[in-house]
Design an enzyme around this catalytic site. Structure first.
Site, mmCIF file in Angstrom:
data_model
loop_
_atom_site.group_PDB
_atom_site.id
_atom_site.type_symbol
_atom_site.label_atom_id
_atom_site.label_comp_id
_atom_site.label_asym_id
_atom_site.label_seq_id
_atom_site.Cartn_x
_atom_site.Cartn_y
_atom_site.Cartn_z
ATOM 1 N N LYS A 115 0.837 -0.814 -0.274
ATOM 2 C CA LYS A 115 0.064 0.589 0.350
ATOM 3 C C LYS A 115 0.892 1.481 0.200
ATOM 4 C CE LYS A 115 -3.190 -3.205 0.317
ATOM 5 N NZ LYS A 115 -3.975 -3.365 -0.859
ATOM 6 N N GLU A 200 -1.428 8.428 7.374
ATOM 7 C CA GLU A 200 -2.256 9.244 6.958
ATOM 8 C C GLU A 200 -3.300 9.910 7.404
ATOM 9 O OE1 GLU A 200 -5.512 6.792 3.721
ATOM 10 O OE2 GLU A 200 -3.448 6.641 2.390
ATOM 11 N N HIS A 235 -15.626 -3.594 8.231
ATOM 12 C CA HIS A 235 -14.574 -4.184 6.761
ATOM 13 C C HIS A 235 -15.157 -4.745 5.800
ATOM 14 C CE1 HIS A 235 -11.857 -1.233 8.858
ATOM 15 N NE2 HIS A 235 -12.114 -0.887 9.420
ATOM 16 N N ARG A 292 -8.096 -7.060 -8.991
ATOM 17 C CA ARG A 292 -8.367 -8.737 -8.951
ATOM 18 C C ARG A 292 -10.535 -8.830 -9.323
ATOM 19 N NH1 ARG A 292 -9.813 -7.345 -3.857
ATOM 20 N NH2 ARG A 292 -11.591 -7.244 -2.722
HETATM 21 C C1 MV4 Z 1 -9.208 5.579 6.039
HETATM 22 C C2 MV4 Z 1 -10.497 6.047 5.936
HETATM 23 C C3 MV4 Z 1 -10.172 7.859 6.463
HETATM 24 N N1 MV4 Z 1 -8.787 8.284 6.721
HETATM 25 N N2 MV4 Z 1 -7.918 6.556 6.001
HETATM 26 C C4 MV4 Z 1 -10.396 1.012 6.058
HETATM 27 C C5 MV4 Z 1 -9.445 -0.494 5.984
HETATM 28 C C6 MV4 Z 1 -9.183 0.461 4.236
HETATM 29 N N3 MV4 Z 1 -8.857 0.108 3.277
HETATM 30 C C7 MV4 Z 1 -8.845 1.776 4.688
HETATM 31 N N4 MV4 Z 1 -9.795 2.362 5.158
HETATM 32 C C8 MV4 Z 1 -9.933 3.592 5.446
HETATM 33 N N5 MV4 Z 1 -8.692 4.176 5.310
HETATM 34 C C9 MV4 Z 1 -8.006 7.853 6.117
HETATM 35 N N6 MV4 Z 1 -7.121 8.053 5.528
HETATM 36 C C10 MV4 Z 1 -11.912 5.409 6.777
HETATM 37 C C11 MV4 Z 1 -11.311 3.950 6.621
HETATM 38 C C12 MV4 Z 1 -12.649 2.791 6.743
HETATM 39 C C13 MV4 Z 1 -13.190 2.392 6.245
HETATM 40 C C14 MV4 Z 1 -13.108 2.964 4.176
HETATM 41 C C15 MV4 Z 1 -14.197 2.049 3.011
HETATM 42 C C16 MV4 Z 1 -14.902 1.144 3.891
HETATM 43 C C17 MV4 Z 1 -14.592 1.369 5.287
HETATM 44 C C18 MV4 Z 1 -14.388 1.857 6.047
HETATM 45 C C19 MV4 Z 1 -14.892 1.463 7.262
HETATM 46 C C20 MV4 Z 1 -13.713 2.352 8.359
HETATM 47 C C21 MV4 Z 1 -12.616 3.017 8.056
#
Ligand code: MV4
Length: 501
Positions: A115, A200, A235, A292
């Protein structure tokens, strides 16, 4: 390419088999001991046993899968999602064995799988990312403690090998940093065997919106619009819709072009998805790329008319995309509910057992992708997805009405399912209004009000019992009204058996 091995199970294996069947391609299935009776095994032209139920001894046995592919005379492997789909080493092993991996090149999988590397690569291509750490190489705690105040709080610690929120920590101030760094690294180490992390700034109240892309080997890359994936819990996505009620044409165009740039930055070929966070002010930031086919691809198929799996095979065969960007339009609206074997009244606890009876919804605008059938046992070895209920409507409102109707028709007996969760969601004003973000299910949406079997007050219970008794006398047994599901599953089974005698 006239014979393909599908290195997967369940609904996605069946989905890929169907695409092959339409293209006149012969199919080979693989299965574990728990899946001898599975639908994908019945549907394929040939099937080979991989080993015991646990994934490590079956669907993750890349060596065995490659050996079976060669033995069967198949020229290509479709990995589906999960299992081996995003393993660069597997894509490489396929190439080394002279087989076509129906997906991106190993280098693109690897570039997006890390990532931090992905972040750096897309930054260089001019893709907007959330402010945070930049540059190559592992970051030591000292570095992170110096950088953190410059990024500002609250911030997120994320695992480099990341995905699915594992090894992710929210940090409110510098005092919390050392402890949370330690626990994030430990979790990342145990989950991915890689304790590296990056930082981040936290984007609060954001939506999760992703762009589907397709890229051929000739260098054409197009986007198939967005999917709104904010309805998730821990998630795990539960409901997806396309188009997003939050995205206007201008935002869609801008996100689409950025997604294409991100894909091109790693020389991407085949189908892929770029995930974005979109904040209240409609600023969007690259999160990660999934290299994917995704679970929720059908909603994009329903609004664009593109068969994504057939395009994947076409691309792998070296043909040009069948569509140009200007051919891609949005027709109507689509919603997907993931029907899981889990109990929404009991903290979404997994539910296993034999599906004794089921009746699938059908009719106009309804598509059900499933890998199970009555008599099949839902085992604890794999994910709890029973089926994907996908509907299309001319408008979003029509799609919601259709989803309600389909959820009412759907009967599954033998395991508990999250259908009541979806029904509650389809009645929720926030969902209907499209007003939700990624925290909606966990913070604002509760099954509490409709919780089953909870003794509240004896007076209320007595009143309820009287009302229920009255209703059951009054109501014609054949009438099923919205939200009532007046027949218990057992009554329904009895009726069904009388009809089928
Ligand atoms: C974030 C975020 C807020 N700010 N990054 C969660 C899993 C990973 N793929 C990235 N995720 C997040 N990254 C920043 N800078 C909030 C999440 C996040 C989230 C993202 C997508 C779908 C559901 C989520 C649930 C909680 C937090």
């Amino acid at each position: 390419m006239n014979k393909v091995l599908i290195a997967n199970r369940g609904e996605i294996a069946v989905r890929i088999l169907r695409a092959c069947r339409e293209l006149g391609i012969e199919t080979v299935a693989v299965y574990s001991e728990a899946d001898r009776q599975a639908l994908h095994v019945r549907y394929a032209d040939e099937a080979y046993l991989l080993g015991p139920a646990p994934s490590r001894q079956s669907y993750l046995r890349s060596d065995k899968i490659i050996e079976i592919t060669k033995k069967s005379g198949a020229q290509a492997i479709h990995p589906g999602y999960g299992f081996l789909a995003e393993r660069a080493d597997f894509a490489l092993a396929c190439a080394d064995a002279g087989l076509i991996f129906i997906g991106p090149k190993a280098s693109a999988i690897a570039a997006m799988g890390d990532k931090m590397k992905a972040r750096n690569t897309v930054i260089a291509a001019g893709v907007p990312v959330v402010p945070g750490t930049e540059g190559e190489g592992a970051l030591a705690d000292e570095d992170l403690l110096t950088i953190a105040p410059k990024i500002g709080f609250p911030l997120l610690i994320k695992a480099t090998a990341g995905g699915g929120g594992k090894g992710m920590r929210e940090v409110q101030n510098i005092e919390e940093m050392p402890t949370l760094l330690h626990s994030a690294r430990r979790e990342a180490e145990s989950s991915f065997g890689d304790g590296n992390v990056y930082l981040e700034k936290l984007v609060e109240g954001a939506r999760h919106i992703e762009i589907q892309i397709l890229a051929d080997q000739q260098g054409n890359t197009i986007f198939l619009n967005e999917r709104e994936c904010s309805i998730q819990r821990r998630h795990q996505k539960l409901i997806e819709e396309a188009p997003s009620p939050f995205v206007d044409d201008d935002l869609r165009q801008r996100m689409g072009c950025v997604a294409v740039k991100a894909a091109q930055a790693v020389g991407y070929v085949n189908a892929g998805t770029i995930e974005f966070l979109v904040d209240k002010d409609k600023h969007f930031y690259f999160l990660e790329m999934n290299t994917r086919l995704q679970v929720e691809h059908p909603i994009t198929e329903l609004i664009t008319g593109v068969d994504i799996v057939k395009e994947q095979i076409r691309i792998a065969r070296g043909r040009q995309l069948s569509y140009k960007q200007e051919d891609i339009k949005i027709n109507g609206a689509a919603i997907e509910c993931r029907i899981n074997a889990e109990d929404p009244f009991n903290n979404f606890m997994p539910s296993t057992g034999v599906i004794t009876h089921s009746m699938l919804p059908a009719g106009p605008g309804v598509r059900v992708d499933t890998g199970v059938y009555p008599g099949f046992e839902i085992s604890p070895y794999y994910d709890p997805l029973i089926s994907k209920l996908v509907v299309w409507g001319e408008t979003r409102a029509q799609a919601i009405l259709r989803m309600r109707r389909a959820l009412e028709e759907y009967r599954i007996v033998g395991v508990r399912t999250n259908i009541p969760f979806h029904q509650t969601m389809m009645d929720s004003h926030r969902f209907m209004g499209g007003q939700y973000d990624t925290r909606f299910v966990e913070e604002r949406f509760s099954m509490h009000d409709i919780e089953e079997g909870k003794t509240i007050h004896p007076e209320i219970a007595a009143l309820m019992a009287t009302l229920v008794a009255h209703q059951s006398i009054e109501r014609s047994a054949q009438v099923v009204r919205r939200g009532e599901r007046d027949t218990s599953n057992w009554k329904w089974v009895g009726r069904w058996e009388r009809i089928h005698r």
